[in-house]
Design an enzyme around this catalytic site. Structure first.
Site, PDB file in Angstrom:
ATOM      1  N   CYS A  41      -2.797  37.723   4.395  1.00  0.00           N
ATOM      2  CA  CYS A  41      -3.768  36.730   4.871  1.00  0.00           C
ATOM      3  C   CYS A  41      -4.567  36.098   3.735  1.00  0.00           C
ATOM      4  O   CYS A  41      -5.224  35.073   3.948  1.00  0.00           O
ATOM      5  CB  CYS A  41      -4.715  37.368   5.887  1.00  0.00           C
ATOM      6  SG  CYS A  41      -5.560  38.831   5.270  1.00  0.00           S
ATOM      7  N   ARG A  50      -2.792  28.121   8.757  1.00  0.00           N
ATOM      8  CA  ARG A  50      -4.113  28.297   9.337  1.00  0.00           C
ATOM      9  C   ARG A  50      -4.607  26.959   9.902  1.00  0.00           C
ATOM     10  O   ARG A  50      -5.147  26.889  11.013  1.00  0.00           O
ATOM     11  CB  ARG A  50      -5.103  28.803   8.277  1.00  0.00           C
ATOM     12  CG  ARG A  50      -5.018  30.278   7.946  1.00  0.00           C
ATOM     13  CD  ARG A  50      -5.521  31.162   9.062  1.00  0.00           C
ATOM     14  NE  ARG A  50      -6.895  30.869   9.437  1.00  0.00           N
ATOM     15  CZ  ARG A  50      -7.976  31.325   8.809  1.00  0.00           C
ATOM     16  NH1 ARG A  50      -7.843  32.119   7.754  1.00  0.00           N
ATOM     17  NH2 ARG A  50      -9.190  31.015   9.236  1.00  0.00           N
ATOM     18  N   ARG A  86     -17.982  32.386  11.360  1.00  0.00           N
ATOM     19  CA  ARG A  86     -17.382  33.464  10.564  1.00  0.00           C
ATOM     20  C   ARG A  86     -18.515  34.439  10.276  1.00  0.00           C
ATOM     21  O   ARG A  86     -19.439  34.127   9.514  1.00  0.00           O
ATOM     22  CB  ARG A  86     -16.786  32.883   9.277  1.00  0.00           C
ATOM     23  CG  ARG A  86     -16.050  33.882   8.392  1.00  0.00           C
ATOM     24  CD  ARG A  86     -15.426  33.122   7.221  1.00  0.00           C
ATOM     25  NE  ARG A  86     -14.889  34.012   6.202  1.00  0.00           N
ATOM     26  CZ  ARG A  86     -13.643  34.466   6.167  1.00  0.00           C
ATOM     27  NH1 ARG A  86     -12.802  34.115   7.131  1.00  0.00           N
ATOM     28  NH2 ARG A  86     -13.227  35.254   5.200  1.00  0.00           N
ATOM     29  N   GLN A 106      -6.180  33.689  12.305  1.00  0.00           N
ATOM     30  CA  GLN A 106      -5.205  34.158  11.323  1.00  0.00           C
ATOM     31  C   GLN A 106      -3.932  34.615  12.023  1.00  0.00           C
ATOM     32  O   GLN A 106      -2.820  34.297  11.589  1.00  0.00           O
ATOM     33  CB  GLN A 106      -5.793  35.309  10.508  1.00  0.00           C
ATOM     34  CG  GLN A 106      -4.841  35.887   9.479  1.00  0.00           C
ATOM     35  CD  GLN A 106      -4.502  34.903   8.379  1.00  0.00           C
ATOM     36  OE1 GLN A 106      -5.380  34.368   7.722  1.00  0.00           O
ATOM     37  NE2 GLN A 106      -3.209  34.638   8.187  1.00  0.00           N
ATOM     38  N   HIS A 155      -9.557  38.671  14.091  1.00  0.00           N
ATOM     39  CA  HIS A 155      -9.316  37.445  13.317  1.00  0.00           C
ATOM     40  C   HIS A 155      -8.211  36.652  14.025  1.00  0.00           C
ATOM     41  O   HIS A 155      -7.097  36.526  13.530  1.00  0.00           O
ATOM     42  CB  HIS A 155      -8.889  37.816  11.897  1.00  0.00           C
ATOM     43  CG  HIS A 155      -9.075  36.724  10.891  1.00  0.00           C
ATOM     44  ND1 HIS A 155      -9.421  35.432  11.237  1.00  0.00           N
ATOM     45  CD2 HIS A 155      -8.967  36.724   9.529  1.00  0.00           C
ATOM     46  CE1 HIS A 155      -9.503  34.693  10.143  1.00  0.00           C
ATOM     47  NE2 HIS A 155      -9.236  35.460   9.099  1.00  0.00           N
ATOM     48  N   ASP A 186      -3.001  43.555   3.674  1.00  0.00           N
ATOM     49  CA  ASP A 186      -4.301  42.925   3.432  1.00  0.00           C
ATOM     50  C   ASP A 186      -4.990  43.714   2.323  1.00  0.00           C
ATOM     51  O   ASP A 186      -4.546  44.813   1.954  1.00  0.00           O
ATOM     52  CB  ASP A 186      -5.129  42.942   4.725  1.00  0.00           C
ATOM     53  CG  ASP A 186      -6.404  42.097   4.638  1.00  0.00           C
ATOM     54  OD1 ASP A 186      -6.562  41.356   3.644  1.00  0.00           O
ATOM     55  OD2 ASP A 186      -7.229  42.184   5.553  1.00  0.00           O
TER      56      ASP A 186
END
Length: 317
Positions: free
Chosen positions: A275, A303, A113, A143, A140, A235
């Site tokens: 998310c 996830r 990450r 996700q 991502h 988001d």
């Protein structure tokens, strides 16, 4: 949709997952359907990665990514090893390439990450084991796979349904857009001027949509965007590393809050997606975030299931 036999025929062993664009439409569909099977039949995969170790490098803070990957490895019979960049030599100047070569001798896979997408590309080029994108500034993918799994759980498919993303054209928007059109799902992105999605990613998404028949649209008008929506997604307006832009972003995104008034313009039965983490009162009202239409915590759980499918597909020997 694919049968389990067709899913098993998609051989992804030993590959990296840096972005969904690295995979075929059939492979992405297989990952979503495998995740669905793994969620329903957890007991069938208990020892799938027995004895294997995933190194998890974190150069950005995390809740869902760390816990979901570690839990996924444990449920598959393996082990997830947390590696903070603050405690690694890479945090003191060792190159990411050297880190990848060293870790390849100890581990069976690496999840990272991080910030710039070029960083994960350098790591993947140097490592001889699968590298998985837990988040970069550009993409991502894990996700997006969890989001597609959530859609599938509610609709049993993708074609004929509309996903609308409201807000910043960021890494989450990029991967969601790619994943949706790969599955043939209509996708609309509504962002204020200056915060649109990456032009190259838009072009690639248009090319995929032309293949799958998905309708891909862009508008600055969030009210127009949500007409006919089956899923509305947003988001945070200010992501990690953008804190200095907070005041500017709050002003630009003010009209893009997903609230009860905006939500009422969508299809009946529309679901709200995010998310996480969420800032109630900014990108989403508390009423929508905590209302009956919200599926955000199901997304968060997914996830882990989506990542189990990725880990299984890339790392199983």
């Amino acid at each position: 949709m694919m049968t389990m036999e067709q899913i098993k025929e998609q051989n992804m062993q030993g590959r990296d997952m840096l972005k969904l664009l690295d995979f075929s439409i059939e492979e992405v569909q297989a990952l979503v359907l495998l995740a669905h099977d793994m969620k329903k039949k957890k007991e069938n995969y208990t020892d799938a990665l027995k004895g294997q170790i995933l190194g998890m490098i974190f150069e950005k803070h995390s809740t869902r990514t760390r816990v979901s990957f570690e839990a996924a490895m444990l449920q598959l019979g393996g082990h997830g090893m947390f590696l903070s960049s603050d405690n690694l030599q890479v945090g003191r100047g060792e190159t990411i390439e050297d880190t990848g070569k060293v870790l390849s001798g100890y581990l069976d896979g690496i999840m990272i990450r991080t910030h710039g997408h070029d960083r994960i590309e350098m790591l993947a080029d140097a490592a001889s084991i699968p590298v998985i994108n837990g988040l970069t500034d550009l993409y991502h993918p894990c996700q997006a796979l969890a989001d597609l799994l959530t859609v599938y759980e509610y609709k049993g498919g993708f074609k004929g349904y509309k996903m609308v993303y409201i807000g910043d054209g960021n890494n989450v928007a990029h991967s969601l857009m790619i994943g949706a059109v790969m599955m043939g799902m209509d996708f609309t992105l509504s962002a204020p001027k200056g915060y649109e999605a990456d032009a190259d990613i838009i072009q690639k998404s248009k090319e995929i949509a032309a293949q799958t028949g998905a309708v891909l649209e862009f508008t600055e008008d969030p009210v127009l965007a949500v007409k006919g929506a089956d899923f509305i997604y947003t988001d945070v307006w200010t992501s990690m590393g953008q804190e200095e832009e907070t005041a500017l972003r709050l002003k630009a995104f003010g009209p893009y809050q997903v609230n009860e008034t905006l939500f009422a313009e969508a299809n009946e039965g529309c679901k709200f997606m995010h998310c996480l983490p969420a800032h109630r009162g900014e990108e989403v009202s508390a009423g929508v975030m905590d209302g009956d239409s919200s599926v955000v915590f199901q997304q968060a759980e997914n996830r882990m299931h989506a990542q189990k499918a990725v880990l299984y597909s890339l790392m199983k020997k």
